[in-house]
Design a protein around this motif. Structure first.
Motif, mmCIF file in Angstrom:
data_model
loop_
_atom_site.group_PDB
_atom_site.id
_atom_site.type_symbol
_atom_site.label_atom_id
_atom_site.label_comp_id
_atom_site.label_asym_id
_atom_site.label_seq_id
_atom_site.Cartn_x
_atom_site.Cartn_y
_atom_site.Cartn_z
ATOM 1 N N VAL A 1 0.858 -0.953 -0.023
ATOM 2 C CA VAL A 1 -0.005 0.004 0.071
ATOM 3 C C VAL A 1 0.832 1.103 -0.136
ATOM 4 O O VAL A 1 1.863 1.243 0.774
ATOM 5 N N ALA A 2 0.607 2.196 -0.888
ATOM 6 C CA ALA A 2 1.493 3.511 -0.917
ATOM 7 C C ALA A 2 0.280 4.601 -0.581
ATOM 8 O O ALA A 2 -0.435 4.852 -1.562
ATOM 9 N N SER B 1 3.528 11.877 4.508
ATOM 10 C CA SER B 1 4.350 10.994 5.082
ATOM 11 C C SER B 1 4.844 9.855 3.931
ATOM 12 O O SER B 1 6.039 9.338 4.230
ATOM 13 N N PHE B 2 4.201 9.778 2.886
ATOM 14 C CA PHE B 2 4.268 8.667 2.009
ATOM 15 C C PHE B 2 4.576 7.315 2.624
ATOM 16 O O PHE B 2 5.767 6.919 2.539
ATOM 17 N N ASN C 1 -9.660 13.795 -2.760
ATOM 18 C CA ASN C 1 -8.917 12.343 -2.976
ATOM 19 C C ASN C 1 -7.478 12.385 -3.164
ATOM 20 O O ASN C 1 -6.783 13.475 -2.822
ATOM 21 N N GLY C 2 -6.815 11.657 -3.930
ATOM 22 C CA GLY C 2 -5.396 11.763 -4.339
ATOM 23 C C GLY C 2 -4.486 11.158 -3.099
ATOM 24 O O GLY C 2 -3.161 11.130 -3.519
ATOM 25 N N SER C 3 -4.994 10.774 -2.005
ATOM 26 C CA SER C 3 -4.251 10.057 -0.939
ATOM 27 C C SER C 3 -4.815 9.291 -0.196
ATOM 28 O O SER C 3 -6.156 9.374 -0.142
ATOM 29 N N THR D 1 10.026 1.586 -1.423
ATOM 30 C CA THR D 1 10.444 3.243 -1.505
ATOM 31 C C THR D 1 9.611 3.754 -2.640
ATOM 32 O O THR D 1 9.000 2.751 -3.629
ATOM 33 N N PRO D 2 9.666 4.950 -2.833
ATOM 34 C CA PRO D 2 8.439 5.698 -3.678
ATOM 35 C C PRO D 2 9.471 5.303 -5.060
ATOM 36 O O PRO D 2 8.662 5.081 -6.069
#
Length: 411
Positions: A12-13, A18-19, A364-366, A385-386
Motif C-alpha cells: 500500500v502506498a 509522509s508517503f 482524493n489523491g491520498s 520506497t517511492p
C-alpha cells in the motif's frame, strides 16, 4: 456495496505527506470514504464484520489524477505538424476540423483509456462542449474547464462561452464540477477574460496555458515576433497587438483565484513568484511528451523546488501527444525529466496523485481518513520506497482495478 468494507494489497502506498509504504496493508471504507489506513491484520481485527477484498500481488494506491486533458481532440492521428510550437499551431488552425470526425466514439475510447490507466479524476479542458454529456455520465470525477478561446473582444464570443458554461452547470454534481479555463494570453482577449472570471470564487480552480513557447513570451513582452506575423498572415489581422501589457498583466487576471498554469516552460522566476503572490493557491501542470513534441523543452522540476511550487503531471490532449495514457506519461517523465531519479520518482508519484488532486480541488489523491475512497490497484510483487513503486508503475500496462468512492468501476 456493503456499509463497511476493507480493500487490501501486498503493498500500500498512501501518497500522503509522509508517503507511507505498508506491506500487507489496506484501507477501511464506509459510505464511500476512507475511515482508516493500516495493516490488513489490524483492520480485519477492528472491523471484523467488514467485507474484505485482498489483492495478493497488488499495489494499492490512490486512483491517479490526469489534471489536464483535451478529450475533444481524441480522434487526432497524424494531422498536425510537430517539432516546433509555431508550426504545430499553424497546422491546428488549418486542419482542426478534420480531427472532430467521429468525435464521440473517440472521446469514449479516451475515457476508457483513463480508467484502464488507473485514473479516477480528470481536469477536462473543453473548447466546444463535445465531451460534456459523456463525461457528465461517466464514473470518473471530472473538473470540467469550459475554455475561453477568443482573441478579439466580440460580444458573440462572450455569449457563446456563457451558453456553454450554462450547459455544464446543468450537470453539476459531486462528480462533475464546472470550472473555467482561459486558453492563453495570445488567444483569450483581456476584456473577455475579465468578464468570464467575474464572480468565480477563490475555491474554484481556473486553468490557463502559460508561456508554452518562446514566441508567446516575445508577444507579451515585445508585442511582436512570430505571433505578430501569425495574426497578420494566418488570421488576417491588420495591426495585431496583445491585449495584455505584459506577462504580469496576464497573471493579474487570476488575483485571488485558485490558479493552474499549464506548461510554463518559458516562465522566469519572477513570473512564478508573482503567480504565487496573487493567487490563493498556484499549481504548475506539466505535460512532458506534449512539451517535447511541440517545443523540444521539458519542465525542470529543480526550478520549482526553491519556491515550494507544486506541479501535477498530465497527458494534454491527443492533438499534441501520442496518446492520453497517464502511465505512459509517467514512464516518459521518469526517464526524461532533469534532476535526481529518486527525487523525481517521489515528486512524480505525488504529481499524478495527491498534488494533482489538490490542483483540481478534489477530496482524493491520498490514502487518509476522511478522503474519498478513490483507489487504483496495480500489479506489484514487492516495493519499499517511492522509487521502487514508480519503477513498478512504469512497467504496468493497465490497472488491475479502479474504485471510485469505494465502488469498483473497472474492469
Amino acid at each position: 456495496m456493503q456499509e463497511l468494507e476493507i480493500i487490501g494489497a501486498r503493498v500500500v502506498a498512501t501518497c500522503d505527506a509522509s508517503f507511507r509504504v505498508i506491506e500487507h496493508g489496506g484501507v477501511a471504507i464506509s459510505k464511500g470514504q476512507i475511515i482508516e489506513v493500516g495493516s490488513l491484520a489490524r483492520l480485519k481485527s477492528v472491523y471484523a464484520r467488514a467485507r474484505v477484498a485482498f489483492y495478493k500481488h497488488g499495489l494499492l494506491m490512490p486512483a491517479l489524477t490526469n489534471a489536464h486533458i483535451h478529450f475533444e481532440f481524441s480522434s487526432h492521428k497524424n494531422t498536425f505538424t510537430y517539432g516546433s510550437f509555431e508550426n504545430w499551431l499553424t497546422s491546428v488552425i488549418q486542419h482542426r476540423d478534420l480531427v472532430f470526425r467521429h468525435a464521440q466514439r473517440h472521446i469514449r475510447h479516451a475515457l476508457r483509456v483513463q480508467m484502464q490507466s488507473g485514473v479516477g479524476s480528470v481536469g477536462a479542458i473543453s473548447s466546444y462542449g463535445l465531451e460534456r454529456e459523456i463525461l457528465a455520465h461517466s464514473p470518473l470525477k471530472v473538473v470540467f474547464f469550459n475554455e475561453l478561446l477568443a482573441s478579439a473582444p466580440l460580444e458573440q464570443s462572450f455569449q457563446d462561452f456563457q451558453a456553454r458554461y450554462a450547459q455544464s452547470l446543468k450537470h453539476k454534481s459531486a462528480r462533475f464540477i464546472p470550472a473555467i479555463a482561459i486558453h492563453a494570453p495570445y488567444s483569450a482577449h483581456k476584456q473577455l477574460a475579465q468578464r468570464v472570471l467575474e464572480g468565480i470564487d477563490k475555491r474554484t480552480p481556473v486553468c490557463a496555458h502559460f508561456l508554452e513557447s518562446q514566441a508567446e513570451l516575445e508577444w507579451l513582452e515585445n508585442q511582436g515576433g512570430w505571433f505578430a506575423r501569425f495574426f497578420q498572415e494566418v488570421l488576417g489581422v491588420a495591426k495585431p497587438m496583445p491585449s495584455y501589457t505584459g506577462v504580469l498583466d496576464f497573471l493579474n487576471l487570476f488575483t485571488n483565484k485558485h490558479l493552474l498554469l499549464v506548461h510554463a516552460l518559458f516562465a522566469r522566476l519572477e513570473h512564478l513568484k508573482h503567480a504565487q503572490e496573487i493567487a490563493t493557491q498556484a499549481h504548475i501542470i506539466t505535460c512532458p511528451r506534449s512539451n517535447r513534441l511541440l517545443s523540444g523543452h521539458l519542465l525542470d522540476p529543480t526550478r520549482l523546488r526553491p519556491l515550494d511550487l507544486p506541479y501535477a503531471l498530465a497527458t494534454d490532449g491527443k492533438s499534441s501527444n501520442l496518446d492520453v495514457n497517464l502511465l505512459e506519461e509517467l514512464r516518459h517523465a521518469l526517464f526524461a525529466l532533469p534532476g535526481n531519479l529518486e527525487d523525481n520518482a517521489l515528486e512524480l508519484l505525488l504529481a499524478c496523485s495527491a498534488r494533482a488532486s489538490q490542483a483540481l480541488g478534489l477530496n482524493n489523491g491520498s490514502l487518509e481518513a476522511g478522503k474519498d475512497a478513490d483507489l487504483a490497484i496495480f500489479t506489484c510483487q514487492k516495493a519499499h520506497t517511492p522509487l521502487e513503486i514508480a519503477l513498478s508503475l512504469i512497467q504496468a500496462k493497465k490497472a488491475r482495478a479502479l474504485y471510485i468512492q469505494g465502488r469498483r468501476v473497472f474492469p
